[in-house]
Motif scaffolding. Sequence first.
Motif, PDB file in Angstrom:
ATOM      1  N   LEU A   1     -66.993   2.245 -88.836  1.00 55.94           N
ATOM      2  CA  LEU A   1     -66.264   3.086 -89.801  1.00 55.94           C
ATOM      3  C   LEU A   1     -66.003   2.374 -91.121  1.00 55.94           C
ATOM      4  CD1 LEU A   1     -63.701   4.941 -87.530  1.00 55.94           C
ATOM      5  CD2 LEU A   1     -65.424   6.008 -88.969  1.00 55.94           C
ATOM      6  N   VAL A   2     -65.825   1.050 -91.088  1.00 58.30           N
ATOM      7  CA  VAL A   2     -65.506   0.338 -92.330  1.00 58.30           C
ATOM      8  C   VAL A   2     -66.740  -0.245 -93.012  1.00 58.30           C
ATOM      9  CG1 VAL A   2     -63.212  -0.244 -91.449  1.00 58.30           C
ATOM     10  CG2 VAL A   2     -65.052  -1.942 -91.294  1.00 58.30           C
TER      11      VAL A   2
ATOM     12  N   PRO B   1     -57.582  -4.188-103.205  1.00 57.60           N
ATOM     13  CA  PRO B   1     -57.657  -3.074-102.252  1.00 57.60           C
ATOM     14  C   PRO B   1     -57.743  -3.625-100.824  1.00 57.60           C
ATOM     15  CG  PRO B   1     -59.787  -3.417-103.312  1.00 57.60           C
ATOM     16  CD  PRO B   1     -58.814  -4.355-103.980  1.00 57.60           C
ATOM     17  N   GLU B   2     -57.487  -2.772 -99.866  1.00 60.66           N
ATOM     18  CA  GLU B   2     -57.612  -3.199 -98.473  1.00 60.66           C
ATOM     19  C   GLU B   2     -59.076  -3.546 -98.201  1.00 60.66           C
ATOM     20  OE1 GLU B   2     -56.016  -1.579 -94.194  1.00 60.66           O
ATOM     21  OE2 GLU B   2     -57.060  -0.154 -95.478  1.00 60.66           O
ATOM     22  N   LEU B   3     -59.329  -4.752 -97.720  1.00 57.48           N
ATOM     23  CA  LEU B   3     -60.714  -5.183 -97.485  1.00 57.48           C
ATOM     24  C   LEU B   3     -61.157  -4.795 -96.073  1.00 57.48           C
ATOM     25  CD1 LEU B   3     -60.633  -8.549 -99.436  1.00 57.48           C
ATOM     26  CD2 LEU B   3     -61.627  -6.370-100.125  1.00 57.48           C
ATOM     27  N   PRO B   4     -62.472  -4.753 -95.843  1.00 56.88           N
ATOM     28  CA  PRO B   4     -62.975  -4.171 -94.586  1.00 56.88           C
ATOM     29  C   PRO B   4     -62.358  -4.756 -93.313  1.00 56.88           C
ATOM     30  CG  PRO B   4     -64.751  -5.230 -95.869  1.00 56.88           C
ATOM     31  CD  PRO B   4     -63.567  -5.098 -96.753  1.00 56.88           C
ATOM     32  N   GLU B   5     -62.141  -6.075 -93.307  1.00 53.99           N
ATOM     33  CA  GLU B   5     -61.596  -6.676 -92.080  1.00 53.99           C
ATOM     34  C   GLU B   5     -60.209  -6.137 -91.748  1.00 53.99           C
ATOM     35  OE1 GLU B   5     -63.714 -10.811 -91.764  1.00 53.99           O
ATOM     36  OE2 GLU B   5     -61.536 -11.015 -91.954  1.00 53.99           O
ATOM     37  N   ASP B   6     -59.371  -6.048 -92.800  1.00 52.70           N
ATOM     38  CA  ASP B   6     -58.011  -5.537 -92.582  1.00 52.70           C
ATOM     39  C   ASP B   6     -58.039  -4.073 -92.188  1.00 52.70           C
ATOM     40  OD1 ASP B   6     -56.866  -7.970 -93.201  1.00 52.70           O
ATOM     41  OD2 ASP B   6     -56.863  -7.543 -95.354  1.00 52.70           O
ATOM     42  N   LYS B   7     -58.942  -3.346 -92.817  1.00 49.04           N
ATOM     43  CA  LYS B   7     -59.074  -1.917 -92.506  1.00 49.04           C
ATOM     44  C   LYS B   7     -59.474  -1.758 -91.041  1.00 49.04           C
ATOM     45  CE  LYS B   7     -60.582   0.865 -96.059  1.00 49.04           C
ATOM     46  NZ  LYS B   7     -59.412   1.684 -96.368  1.00 49.04           N
TER      47      LYS B   7
ATOM     48  N   GLU C   1     -60.769   8.587 -93.027  1.00 51.47           N
ATOM     49  CA  GLU C   1     -59.309   8.679 -93.190  1.00 51.47           C
ATOM     50  C   GLU C   1     -58.895  10.071 -93.659  1.00 51.47           C
ATOM     51  OE1 GLU C   1     -56.888   5.184 -93.621  1.00 51.47           O
ATOM     52  OE2 GLU C   1     -58.433   4.401 -94.960  1.00 51.47           O
ATOM     53  N   TYR C   2     -59.737  10.669 -94.456  1.00 46.71           N
ATOM     54  CA  TYR C   2     -59.479  12.041 -94.910  1.00 46.71           C
ATOM     55  C   TYR C   2     -59.516  12.995 -93.710  1.00 46.71           C
ATOM     56  CZ  TYR C   2     -60.318  16.443 -97.407  1.00 46.71           C
ATOM     57  OH  TYR C   2     -60.252  17.731 -97.877  1.00 46.71           O
ATOM     58  N   ALA C   3     -60.564  12.851 -92.882  1.00 46.43           N
ATOM     59  CA  ALA C   3     -60.751  13.757 -91.750  1.00 46.43           C
ATOM     60  C   ALA C   3     -59.689  13.537 -90.671  1.00 46.43           C
ATOM     61  CB  ALA C   3     -62.151  13.589 -91.168  1.00 46.43           C
ATOM     62  N   ALA C   4     -59.310  12.278 -90.465  1.00 40.46           N
ATOM     63  CA  ALA C   4     -58.382  11.951 -89.370  1.00 40.46           C
ATOM     64  C   ALA C   4     -57.004  12.576 -89.577  1.00 40.46           C
ATOM     65  CB  ALA C   4     -58.259  10.434 -89.222  1.00 40.46           C
ATOM     66  N   LYS C   5     -56.723  12.990 -90.822  1.00 47.10           N
ATOM     67  CA  LYS C   5     -55.435  13.653 -91.079  1.00 47.10           C
ATOM     68  C   LYS C   5     -55.495  15.115 -90.651  1.00 47.10           C
ATOM     69  CE  LYS C   5     -54.139  10.852 -95.032  1.00 47.10           C
ATOM     70  NZ  LYS C   5     -54.908  10.750 -96.275  1.00 47.10           N
ATOM     71  N   LYS C   6     -56.714  15.649 -90.528  1.00 42.15           N
ATOM     72  CA  LYS C   6     -56.831  17.082 -90.303  1.00 42.15           C
ATOM     73  C   LYS C   6     -57.363  17.454 -88.921  1.00 42.15           C
ATOM     74  CE  LYS C   6     -57.395  17.823 -95.163  1.00 42.15           C
ATOM     75  NZ  LYS C   6     -57.734  18.841 -96.128  1.00 42.15           N
ATOM     76  N   ILE C   7     -58.095  16.528 -88.305  1.00 41.37           N
ATOM     77  CA  ILE C   7     -58.606  16.808 -86.961  1.00 41.37           C
ATOM     78  C   ILE C   7     -58.353  15.580 -86.099  1.00 41.37           C
ATOM     79  CG2 ILE C   7     -60.409  18.476 -87.590  1.00 41.37           C
ATOM     80  CD1 ILE C   7     -62.367  16.102 -87.576  1.00 41.37           C
ATOM     81  N   SER C   8     -58.726  15.635 -84.832  1.00 44.26           N
ATOM     82  CA  SER C   8     -58.470  14.492 -83.964  1.00 44.26           C
ATOM     83  C   SER C   8     -59.250  13.284 -84.481  1.00 44.26           C
ATOM     84  CB  SER C   8     -58.875  14.832 -82.529  1.00 44.26           C
ATOM     85  OG  SER C   8     -59.843  13.921 -82.058  1.00 44.26           O
ATOM     86  N   PRO C   9     -58.568  12.143 -84.665  1.00 47.40           N
ATOM     87  CA  PRO C   9     -59.239  10.947 -85.174  1.00 47.40           C
ATOM     88  C   PRO C   9     -60.427  10.544 -84.300  1.00 47.40           C
ATOM     89  CG  PRO C   9     -56.864  10.620 -85.168  1.00 47.40           C
ATOM     90  CD  PRO C   9     -57.118  11.920 -84.470  1.00 47.40           C
TER      91      PRO C   9
ATOM     92  N   ILE D   1     -58.100  -0.096 -85.478  1.00 49.69           N
ATOM     93  CA  ILE D   1     -57.985  -0.416 -84.053  1.00 49.69           C
ATOM     94  C   ILE D   1     -56.537  -0.201 -83.603  1.00 49.69           C
ATOM     95  CG2 ILE D   1     -58.073  -2.305 -82.357  1.00 49.69           C
ATOM     96  CD1 ILE D   1     -60.467  -3.416 -83.977  1.00 49.69           C
ATOM     97  N   LYS D   2     -55.613  -0.658 -84.440  1.00 54.41           N
ATOM     98  CA  LYS D   2     -54.200  -0.591 -84.090  1.00 54.41           C
ATOM     99  C   LYS D   2     -53.695   0.859 -84.074  1.00 54.41           C
ATOM    100  CE  LYS D   2     -49.877  -2.646 -85.422  1.00 54.41           C
ATOM    101  NZ  LYS D   2     -49.199  -3.039 -86.637  1.00 54.41           N
ATOM    102  N   ILE D   3     -53.977   1.586 -85.138  1.00 49.29           N
ATOM    103  CA  ILE D   3     -53.421   2.934 -85.266  1.00 49.29           C
ATOM    104  C   ILE D   3     -54.088   3.929 -84.332  1.00 49.29           C
ATOM    105  CG2 ILE D   3     -53.153   4.913 -86.823  1.00 49.29           C
ATOM    106  CD1 ILE D   3     -52.732   3.055 -89.063  1.00 49.29           C
ATOM    107  N   TYR D   4     -55.416   3.867 -84.248  1.00 49.40           N
ATOM    108  CA  TYR D   4     -56.135   4.907 -83.508  1.00 49.40           C
ATOM    109  C   TYR D   4     -56.591   4.457 -82.119  1.00 49.40           C
ATOM    110  CZ  TYR D   4     -56.316   6.766 -88.236  1.00 49.40           C
ATOM    111  OH  TYR D   4     -55.979   7.196 -89.480  1.00 49.40           O
TER     112      TYR D   4
END
Length: 476
Positions: free
Chosen positions: A320-321, A296-302, A331-339, A307-310
């Motif tokens: 957050l991680v 799975p994606e590990l905390p450092e990569d996440k 990640e669930y919330a960021a799809k529905k409201i402002s990140p 940082i990159k996306i948001y």
Amino acid sequence: MEVKIGLEIHVQLNTKTKLFCGCPNPINLKEEPEPNSLVCPTCLGFPGSKPRLNAKAFETAKKVAVALNFTLAEETFFSRKTYFYPDMSKNFQITQYEIPIGRNGFLEMEINGKKKRIGLKRIHLEEDPAKLVHVGGMGGKYVLVDYNRSGIPLIEVVTDPDFKSPEEARVFLHKFAMILEYLGVYDDCSKAVIKSDANISLSIGGRSGNRVEIKNITGTREVELALKYEIVRQKNLLKSGTAVKTSTRMWNPDLKVTQEMRKKETEEDYGYIFEPDLTRMEIRKDEIISIKRNLPELPEDKQKRFIKIYGFHEKLAEALVSEPDIAELFEYAAKKISPHTAGTWITGYLKKTLNWHGIRFKESGLEKEWIVKLLKMFERGLLTDRGAELIIRKMVEEKKDPEYLVEKYGLKKIKSNKEIEKIVDEIIKRNPKAVSDYKSGVEKVLHYLVGLCMRETHGRADADAVRKILIKKLGA
Ligand code: ZN
Ligand code: MN
């Protein structure tokens, strides 16, 4: 003064069954089982019983080894570590000695803003011994043995002596546990325990002490405490010219001291021999590649991705991680409201409230959708900052939908300026002294009056709107 610390860490894995038999793994049970109820001839060590390897535990150990950058053995096997003690009724522990699953791993951590790489000597699988219950405390009249714990799968990770302070050991353990949680092999909210043995030696002005081992320290915070205590103890010995003997000590978490235990056995004393009842295990190259691919994606990569996306600050992304369930909620919330709203509120007031209750999001009984609903109301201007905070508090306490709570506590933001004006007029009327102070130039009184209005509305008015209306009215 120079300090050198190394750790040997044991983690109870959350497999369904034990390492060498089909008995349920007690760490997964909600209720405390009766002592000696989860046992069979194998985990009780009856003569003639044969161990069989839990494939899932082996898989788990390989996954952890890959995630921690170990070089995996092409072939590995189990050995018997011989010792006599009631917690191990076979008189030996099945463990790995000669060829562990992995060697030469590492984990990078951040200490005081700098990256530091901690070398990991080895990782292997072994069985947990039984639990001894000292009735009447240590030195009490007798000891009870509970074999429920006997045979729980453990991974043992041994680090290089790379830590220079107790803080570094704590930061490492914290990160180590977080990675195991992301891998889904350890759950901070379950009964699984992380236990460490810490080796520490000190040298002051050319005078060096011998290595002291502190056994059986539970959790991450206690490791730091035990090591801090030991540094003070050894420093005093060295200063007074007394030699620090090679010894094994035990951490007493109640008294917060380390205590002399027994003369330390050397590895030779254990008389390791290979375990003839279990087969050798091959680890194929293609298997390692597939494990790596499926990590799975590990905390450092996440964190880097957030940082990159948001465009988040490093600290916000890090918060957050820090827990997989918080990252998932975000990640669930960021799809529905402002990140940005999601990130700041989740790591801010929500986490603060959960911490205050000493619980994690996943055990809070809150639904992800509730957080989204609440923050949507906030974004639409239906709630003030203070109102949203109050709802979070009530949500954690009552485990109810935010819409219901807004109704119940009447927290809908006052939007009409007319309504705010009414309250401002009332406050002005009730506080003639403050008003005249303000008019004679005592500016800070304004802050006080805004506070009174806010209290009057139970935080339902926008503080900025209140301030503006107050200034207008007072200026007239
Ligand atoms: Zn069993
Ligand atoms: Mn061990």
